[in-house]
Design an enzyme around this catalytic site. Structure first.
Site, PDB file in Angstrom:
ATOM      1  N   HIS A   1      20.288  -6.951  29.033  1.00  0.00           N
ATOM      2  CA  HIS A   1      20.116  -5.894  28.043  1.00  0.00           C
ATOM      3  C   HIS A   1      18.904  -6.175  27.156  1.00  0.00           C
ATOM      4  O   HIS A   1      18.006  -5.336  27.009  1.00  0.00           O
ATOM      5  CB  HIS A   1      21.390  -5.791  27.196  1.00  0.00           C
ATOM      6  N   GLU A   2      18.869  -7.363  26.586  1.00  0.00           N
ATOM      7  CA  GLU A   2      17.779  -7.688  25.668  1.00  0.00           C
ATOM      8  C   GLU A   2      16.443  -7.802  26.403  1.00  0.00           C
ATOM      9  O   GLU A   2      15.392  -7.510  25.827  1.00  0.00           O
ATOM     10  CB  GLU A   2      18.089  -8.979  24.906  1.00  0.00           C
TER      11      GLU A   2
ATOM     12  N   HIS B   1      14.626  -4.523  26.400  1.00  0.00           N
ATOM     13  CA  HIS B   1      13.832  -4.350  25.178  1.00  0.00           C
ATOM     14  C   HIS B   1      12.555  -5.189  25.251  1.00  0.00           C
ATOM     15  O   HIS B   1      11.472  -4.729  24.889  1.00  0.00           O
ATOM     16  CB  HIS B   1      14.643  -4.797  23.959  1.00  0.00           C
TER      17      HIS B   1
ATOM     18  N   GLU C   1      16.532   1.834  24.061  1.00  0.00           N
ATOM     19  CA  GLU C   1      17.854   1.559  24.630  1.00  0.00           C
ATOM     20  C   GLU C   1      17.957   2.046  26.072  1.00  0.00           C
ATOM     21  O   GLU C   1      18.747   1.520  26.854  1.00  0.00           O
ATOM     22  CB  GLU C   1      18.943   2.190  23.773  1.00  0.00           C
TER      23      GLU C   1
END
Length: 507
Positions: free
Chosen positions: A271-272, A275, A301
């Protein structure tokens, strides 16, 4: 004004934004340190340091010199050019910031710095009363901020617009209604179809997993994805985040390990990294300018959810990486087949923790937070009443009630960081992730096979070309239409969920 004068004024404007970028980078580095390595007793000192940096940056932005430069350049460049975009984005930031008193900006920085360790302690003790006074202070600041910024229809719009340009409560409500209408009945079908066999699949991800080996596996996956370790790093925190220290050359990740679950740190890191790859992919020419960094949190996101879910929870991905995982943890996955593991990491089951929730229930967690934030801004809900309201909504949407506030209203870091209006961008990101992926797939049909081979260059390259490199050049709504040919649309995302879970649970 001739071209030479225009160019000189633009360079002067860029120099002022470079100063603000450097102050922001210093603040980001202090924030990263506070979350990772800072001594506990340094909290008071750090809050003052961050407050000072915030004040200095704000004063530089709202200075008359900045305003004069922007005014003189408003019609100096073609609106579609990089220079025109730079002036437009600078003006938007200037207009917002001139509405906020420096004292309020400084007060917010100080309040969030003090609130964060209070939230950590409250979460550890499952004691809402420790955090509540800080949230009261932050809510007062948020309401004052909204009034200074101004809004057309609702005070929440002013806060949402800080994360999603032109975001509006009135635009979010139809999106959430559509998601709720599609997800709730599908979840009911899945829950009814689930058997002890499906529930037992979770044992595939439970066990004893050495942290160093987890880290090695995560590093392998993120390297293959395209995260550049020469321009980043990863550290441990209570609540994971990605942070840009001033430009694409320094974009850091954090995660949180669980020795009993192989999925927690892995999917958090995926997830990170979404980003992180976005920030690393912004054109270096935009560093220390108004165009540096991702355009909005909704688009941001979309990347974190794409790499975490569409890629990281796919059959093809685990066909490639389950053997790697099994090699790192001898015996832990002995006899485990790809299909069982795939089903394990995609099991749909209502749970208490948003960041651990499955794709099907995730947006219900976000809806809950959106409704609470709106009620707080409207004055219909008090800070003291948040835990009870939270639990009631958990029961209504997910059919479960947290046994304590650590599993409930204290689980997220966002409010202690002053991020009101951020949560809805997670659902926007979910919706956009499928829109973007479908477009990438249309132009690169080999992507699923590439994922099965552990080759992510086509997907990463498409994202970099169409989204990452543009930074904040295009407004989010414009970017979405440029890339996909239509505005944000829940239909592809709901079809993706319907198809996936119908097949998984033989509905």
């Amino acid at each position: 004004m001739n071209s030479e004068q225009r160019r000189e004024k633009l360079e002067n404007l860029k120099a002022r934004f470079a100063t603000m970028s450097d102050l922001g980078a210093a603040a980001s580095l202090l924030h990263w340190d506070q979350e990772t390595y800072m001594p506990k007793k340094a909290v008071g000192l750090r809050s003052e340091q961050l407050a000072t940096l915030s004040r200095l940056s704000h004063e530089t932005l709202v200075a008359k010199e900045t305003g004069d430069l922007i005014s003189s350049l408003e019609d100096a460049f073609d609106a579609d050019s990089e220079e025109g975009a730079m002036v437009r984005v600078a003006k938007r930031g200037f207009d917002k910031s001139t509405k906020l008193p420096s004292k309020l900006v400084e007060e917010r920085a100080r309040a969030t710095s003090l609130a964060q360790p209070a939230w950590v302690e409250a979460r550890e003790r499952a004691d809402w009363s420790i955090f509540a006074p800080h949230l009261e202070k932050l809510m007062a600041i948020q309401k004052e901020t909204a009034e200074h910024l101004g809004y057309r229809d609702h005070p929440y719009d002013a806060l949402l617009d800080l994360f999603e340009t032109n975001g509006r409560k009135a635009k979010l409500e139809p999106m959430f209604e559509s998601l709720k209408a599609g997800i709730v009945p599908l979840l009911k079908k899945v829950t009814e179809a689930a058997s002890r066999e499906e529930t037992a699949r979770e044992t595939a991800i439970l066990g004893e997993f050495d942290e160093a080996r987890q880290e090695a596996f995560i590093r392998r996956v993120l390297t293959d994805y395209g995260y550049d370790w020469s321009r980043g790093r990863q550290d441990k925190v209570v609540h994971a985040f990605c942070i840009n220290i001033g430009g694409p050359e320094d974009v850091r990740l954090t995660t949180n390990y669980s020795p009993a679950r192989i999925d927690k740190a892995l999917f958090t890191s995926m997830h990170e990294s979404g980003h992180g790859m976005y920030e690393q992919g912004v054109s270096p020419a935009y560093s220390r300018t108004p165009l540096g960094g991702g355009v909005s949190m909704g688009v941001h996101e979309s990347q974190s959810r794409l790499w975490e879910n569409i890629v990281g929870r796919s059959r093809g991905f685990w066909g490639r990486y389950l053997p790697v995982l099994a090699e790192l943890f001898p015996g832990a996955f002995e006899g485990m087949d790809v299909e069982t593991f795939y089903r394990a990491v995609n099991e749909a089951r209502p749970g208490f923790i948003r960041i651990d929730s499955d794709e099907l229930t995730y947006n219900l967690h976000v809806l809950l937070r959106f409704e609470i934030e709106v009620a707080l801004m409207e004055g219909e809900l008090s800070v003291d009443d948040i835990p009870a309201a939270w639990n009631a909504k958990m029961e209504e949407y997910l059919g479960i009630v947290p046994e304590n506030d650590s599993l409930g209203a204290l689980q997220d870091v966002h409010w202690s960081s002053g991020l009101f209006g951020y949560f809805p961008t997670y659902s926007m990101g979910n919706v956009l992730s499928v829109q973007f992926y479908e477009k990438a797939l249309e132009e690169n049909p080999s992507i699923p096979d590439d994922i099965s081979d552990g080759n992510f260059s086509a997907l990463h390259g498409w994202m970099e070309k169409n989204i990452y490199r543009h930074g904040s050049r295009f407004d989010p709504d414009d970017l979405v239409e440029r890339v996909t040919g239509r505005p944000l649309d829940t239909a592809p995302y709901l079809k993706y969920l319907e198809d996936k879970y119908t097949e998984l649970y033989a509905l």
